[in-house]
Design an enzyme around this catalytic site. Sequence first.
Site, PDB file in Angstrom:
ATOM      1  N   GLU A  59      25.236  -8.520   5.663  1.00  0.00           N
ATOM      2  CA  GLU A  59      25.372  -7.805   4.393  1.00  0.00           C
ATOM      3  C   GLU A  59      24.839  -8.620   3.223  1.00  0.00           C
ATOM      4  O   GLU A  59      24.262  -8.074   2.290  1.00  0.00           O
ATOM      5  CB  GLU A  59      26.836  -7.420   4.156  1.00  0.00           C
ATOM      6  CG  GLU A  59      27.342  -6.321   5.092  1.00  0.00           C
ATOM      7  CD  GLU A  59      26.533  -5.033   4.988  1.00  0.00           C
ATOM      8  OE1 GLU A  59      25.911  -4.803   3.937  1.00  0.00           O
ATOM      9  OE2 GLU A  59      26.514  -4.268   5.968  1.00  0.00           O
ATOM     10  N   TYR A  75      30.387  -3.831  -3.337  1.00  0.00           N
ATOM     11  CA  TYR A  75      29.708  -3.227  -2.184  1.00  0.00           C
ATOM     12  C   TYR A  75      29.981  -4.026  -0.908  1.00  0.00           C
ATOM     13  O   TYR A  75      30.395  -3.473   0.122  1.00  0.00           O
ATOM     14  CB  TYR A  75      28.186  -3.128  -2.409  1.00  0.00           C
ATOM     15  CG  TYR A  75      27.499  -2.949  -1.081  1.00  0.00           C
ATOM     16  CD1 TYR A  75      27.536  -1.722  -0.431  1.00  0.00           C
ATOM     17  CD2 TYR A  75      26.922  -4.032  -0.411  1.00  0.00           C
ATOM     18  CE1 TYR A  75      26.998  -1.557   0.835  1.00  0.00           C
ATOM     19  CE2 TYR A  75      26.380  -3.878   0.848  1.00  0.00           C
ATOM     20  CZ  TYR A  75      26.420  -2.637   1.469  1.00  0.00           C
ATOM     21  OH  TYR A  75      25.917  -2.490   2.715  1.00  0.00           O
ATOM     22  N   CYS A 118      17.014  10.518   3.558  1.00  0.00           N
ATOM     23  CA  CYS A 118      17.160  10.821   2.130  1.00  0.00           C
ATOM     24  C   CYS A 118      16.527   9.693   1.311  1.00  0.00           C
ATOM     25  O   CYS A 118      17.177   9.024   0.520  1.00  0.00           O
ATOM     26  CB  CYS A 118      18.643  10.980   1.781  1.00  0.00           C
ATOM     27  SG  CYS A 118      18.954  11.791   0.199  1.00  0.00           S
ATOM     28  N   THR A 149      17.271  -6.280  -0.059  1.00  0.00           N
ATOM     29  CA  THR A 149      16.255  -6.744   0.879  1.00  0.00           C
ATOM     30  C   THR A 149      16.162  -5.768   2.049  1.00  0.00           C
ATOM     31  O   THR A 149      17.185  -5.316   2.559  1.00  0.00           O
ATOM     32  CB  THR A 149      16.611  -8.148   1.401  1.00  0.00           C
ATOM     33  OG1 THR A 149      16.947  -8.981   0.291  1.00  0.00           O
ATOM     34  CG2 THR A 149      15.446  -8.767   2.147  1.00  0.00           C
ATOM     35  N   LEU A 195      13.169 -15.617   1.595  1.00  0.00           N
ATOM     36  CA  LEU A 195      13.993 -14.409   1.552  1.00  0.00           C
ATOM     37  C   LEU A 195      14.344 -14.004   0.123  1.00  0.00           C
ATOM     38  O   LEU A 195      14.605 -12.836  -0.159  1.00  0.00           O
ATOM     39  CB  LEU A 195      15.269 -14.634   2.369  1.00  0.00           C
ATOM     40  CG  LEU A 195      16.056 -13.406   2.820  1.00  0.00           C
ATOM     41  CD1 LEU A 195      15.170 -12.411   3.548  1.00  0.00           C
ATOM     42  CD2 LEU A 195      17.208 -13.818   3.725  1.00  0.00           C
ATOM     43  N   GLY A 196      14.337 -14.977  -0.784  1.00  0.00           N
ATOM     44  CA  GLY A 196      14.599 -14.650  -2.185  1.00  0.00           C
ATOM     45  C   GLY A 196      16.074 -14.665  -2.559  1.00  0.00           C
ATOM     46  O   GLY A 196      16.948 -14.748  -1.693  1.00  0.00           O
ATOM     47  N   TRP A 210      22.552  -7.171  13.987  1.00  0.00           N
ATOM     48  CA  TRP A 210      23.935  -7.323  13.484  1.00  0.00           C
ATOM     49  C   TRP A 210      24.833  -6.181  13.952  1.00  0.00           C
ATOM     50  O   TRP A 210      25.979  -6.086  13.550  1.00  0.00           O
ATOM     51  CB  TRP A 210      23.955  -7.422  11.964  1.00  0.00           C
ATOM     52  CG  TRP A 210      23.107  -6.411  11.272  1.00  0.00           C
ATOM     53  CD1 TRP A 210      23.477  -5.168  10.875  1.00  0.00           C
ATOM     54  CD2 TRP A 210      21.743  -6.582  10.880  1.00  0.00           C
ATOM     55  NE1 TRP A 210      22.427  -4.539  10.275  1.00  0.00           N
ATOM     56  CE2 TRP A 210      21.350  -5.376  10.249  1.00  0.00           C
ATOM     57  CE3 TRP A 210      20.805  -7.620  10.990  1.00  0.00           C
ATOM     58  CZ2 TRP A 210      20.060  -5.185   9.739  1.00  0.00           C
ATOM     59  CZ3 TRP A 210      19.540  -7.424  10.482  1.00  0.00           C
ATOM     60  CH2 TRP A 210      19.170  -6.229   9.868  1.00  0.00           C
ATOM     61  N   ARG A 211      24.286  -5.309  14.785  1.00  0.00           N
ATOM     62  CA  ARG A 211      25.130  -4.236  15.321  1.00  0.00           C
ATOM     63  C   ARG A 211      25.523  -4.496  16.767  1.00  0.00           C
ATOM     64  O   ARG A 211      26.052  -3.610  17.439  1.00  0.00           O
ATOM     65  CB  ARG A 211      24.404  -2.890  15.198  1.00  0.00           C
ATOM     66  CG  ARG A 211      24.346  -2.403  13.756  1.00  0.00           C
ATOM     67  CD  ARG A 211      23.629  -1.068  13.631  1.00  0.00           C
ATOM     68  NE  ARG A 211      23.645  -0.606  12.234  1.00  0.00           N
ATOM     69  CZ  ARG A 211      22.867   0.360  11.765  1.00  0.00           C
ATOM     70  NH1 ARG A 211      22.017   0.987  12.569  1.00  0.00           N
ATOM     71  NH2 ARG A 211      22.937   0.713  10.498  1.00  0.00           N
ATOM     72  N   ASP A 243      26.125   1.441  -2.206  1.00  0.00           N
ATOM     73  CA  ASP A 243      24.901   0.743  -2.601  1.00  0.00           C
ATOM     74  C   ASP A 243      23.916   1.773  -3.154  1.00  0.00           C
ATOM     75  O   ASP A 243      24.270   2.920  -3.412  1.00  0.00           O
ATOM     76  CB  ASP A 243      24.314   0.015  -1.392  1.00  0.00           C
ATOM     77  CG  ASP A 243      23.809   0.997  -0.354  1.00  0.00           C
ATOM     78  OD1 ASP A 243      24.212   2.167  -0.390  1.00  0.00           O
ATOM     79  OD2 ASP A 243      22.991   0.594   0.487  1.00  0.00           O
ATOM     80  N   CYS A 293      23.766  20.676   0.877  1.00  0.00           N
ATOM     81  CA  CYS A 293      23.298  19.733  -0.156  1.00  0.00           C
ATOM     82  C   CYS A 293      22.962  20.485  -1.437  1.00  0.00           C
ATOM     83  O   CYS A 293      21.968  21.218  -1.507  1.00  0.00           O
ATOM     84  CB  CYS A 293      22.076  18.957   0.342  1.00  0.00           C
ATOM     85  SG  CYS A 293      21.396  17.814  -0.889  1.00  0.00           S
ATOM     86  N   CYS A 348      17.430  16.807   7.796  1.00  0.00           N
ATOM     87  CA  CYS A 348      18.664  16.172   7.318  1.00  0.00           C
ATOM     88  C   CYS A 348      19.891  16.885   7.893  1.00  0.00           C
ATOM     89  O   CYS A 348      19.993  18.111   7.833  1.00  0.00           O
ATOM     90  CB  CYS A 348      18.711  16.204   5.791  1.00  0.00           C
ATOM     91  SG  CYS A 348      20.254  15.552   5.130  1.00  0.00           S
TER      92      CYS A 348
END
Length: 484
Positions: free
Chosen positions: A50, A133, A205, A56, A93-94, A37-38, A151, A221, A215
Site C-alpha cells: 500500500e 487511505y 472505470c 504509483t 520509485l519516487g 501482494w495478493r 483513494d 450508475c 461494467c
Amino acid sequence: MTNKQQAALEQASAGPGLFFGMELLGWYRSVKRDLPWRENRDPYRVWVSEIMLQQTRVDTVIPYYKRFMDKFPTIRHLAEAPEEEVLKCWEGLGYYSRARNLQAGAQQVVSEYGGSVPDDKTAVAALKGVGPYTAGAIMSIAFNRPEPAVDGNVMRVLSRYFCLEDDIAKPSVRTGIERIAAALIPEGAAGDFNQGIMELGALICTPKSPGCLICPVMAECAGRLAGRELELPVKTKAKPPRPELRLAALVEGAGPHAGAILVRQRPESGLLARMWELPHVLAPGGGSAGPVAAGSAAAAGPVRGRRRSTAALDAPAAAGEAAASPGANREARMALMGRALAEEARLLIRPRRWWRDAEHVFSHIRWDLQVYLADFGFVLKDAASAGGTQAGAYTGLAAEQPAAYMAGSGETAEAAQRETAASYDHAGLPLASAALVDRLPEGYRWIRQDDMKEMAFPNVFLRLLNDYWEQRESGCLPDEAEAE
DNA sequence: AAACCGTGGCA
DNA sequence: TTGCCAAGGTT
C-alpha cells in the site's frame, strides 16, 4: 456533507448500495489480477504494497515490491536494516520519504507491538506514513475490518455512480465519500470490496475512456444513466510545476582520482532527501526569468571557437528564454556555476564545456538541467580555518594577480595548506593560489561506476551517470573525440 | 487550504 | 509533443 452526498449516503444504505456491493464482489472475485501482494494477507506485505502503491502504478510497483520483500522479508528485517539499503531499494520509485517513514513505522511496530502489526485502526493509523487511505486499506485487506479505503479510484467510481459533482481535489470531499464508501461495504467482505472498487477504477472505470459497456454496475450508475460519465469526477487542475534552470558539474578527477567523478549527498530533509547527485547550482532568475546573469555574459568575453555541430543542441532548455539566445550563454553559465560552487561548497573547479541538457519533473518543480564537463581544481579552506581570506576571494574580477590557474590534479589538492589568497577571473577560474585543504567538502565524494551499486540516485542523475560511463568507455565523449 | 514530495505511461 | 494523472501523506 453536501445534499448530493447525503442523498448518495441514503442510497448506499439501501437497495442501490446492496446492488453495488454484490455485483462488485462477484466481478472482482472472477477477474482480479494475480499480484504479488495478493499471495496472502500478511499485514506486513499488505502494508508495504500500500505504501508503494501510493501515487504509483501497479506495473511500476511490481518489480520494486518483489525486490523489497526479498531483501526485507519481515518487519524486523526492515526495522534493523541500514537506512541506505532501504533507500537504495526505493531508488527510482519516487516520493522517497515513503521509504524512511515505512522503516520508521517498522521500528515502531517492533518496539511497541512486538513486531506484529496491531489489529487496531487507531494504532495502524498512528504509524509513520500511514494516512486515512492506507489505514483503511490495511485494516480491511489484512484484517477484513469494515473500514473504507478511499483513494483516487474510489472517488472517481463513486462520483460517477452517484453522479456527485463535488470537486474531488478538495480534501473535505474525501471525508464525505468515505462515509458513502463505508455504507457500501457488504457484510464480512471489506477486504475484497475495497480491492474490488479500486480494481474497477483501475480496469474499467478509468479516467478517460471508461468501459461502461462491460461494467458490472452500469445498470444503476447514475453518471452513466445521465450520460455524464466523461464529465465526472469534477477535479480542479493542479498548478504546473515552476521551472528552474540548474547548472550541473560533471567533475572528472585526475591524479589519484583519475577515472572517478565527483558527487554529493543531499540534505537530510526536503526534496530527494539524502540521495546522491551531481553538484549543481540554481541559476539566478530561475528558469523562466529570461537572460541568466546577463552581466556576467557581457563580461565573459569572446566565446571559444569550438562549437557544436547541431544548432538544436544549444536550444535553450529554460522556458521563456529567447530562442535567439547565443551560445555565449553557455560560457557565462559555466562561469556562474564555477563561482557558485566555490561560494557554496568552497569547491574550485574548471568548467570545460557543455555536455548535454536533461529535464527532471517533480510534482511542483521542473528542473531544466545543463550539464557541463569540468576539471577538478582544489578545495578552499573553510571560512573558519582560512582566517578571513574569504572576503576578497570571489570578487576578484579585477584581479591584481596575473592569471595562474592551477591545473586540476589530485596532487594539487593534496599539496594542501598553502596560505595564499584566491581570486577568480571573469570565467570563474581561480587565479593564483589559494588556501587549500586536502579533503573534499562535507557530503562530497569521488565515485567510480561500481560505487553506484550502494548509493541511491534520483533517476535523472542515474541516467546521466550511466550515459557518461558508457560514453567514456566507448570513447564517445565530445572532448575526447575532438581532442585528436 | 495549500504547498511540498517523484516518476513513468499514455493519448 | 504536451498535459494528465496514478492504490496519498505530511506540514
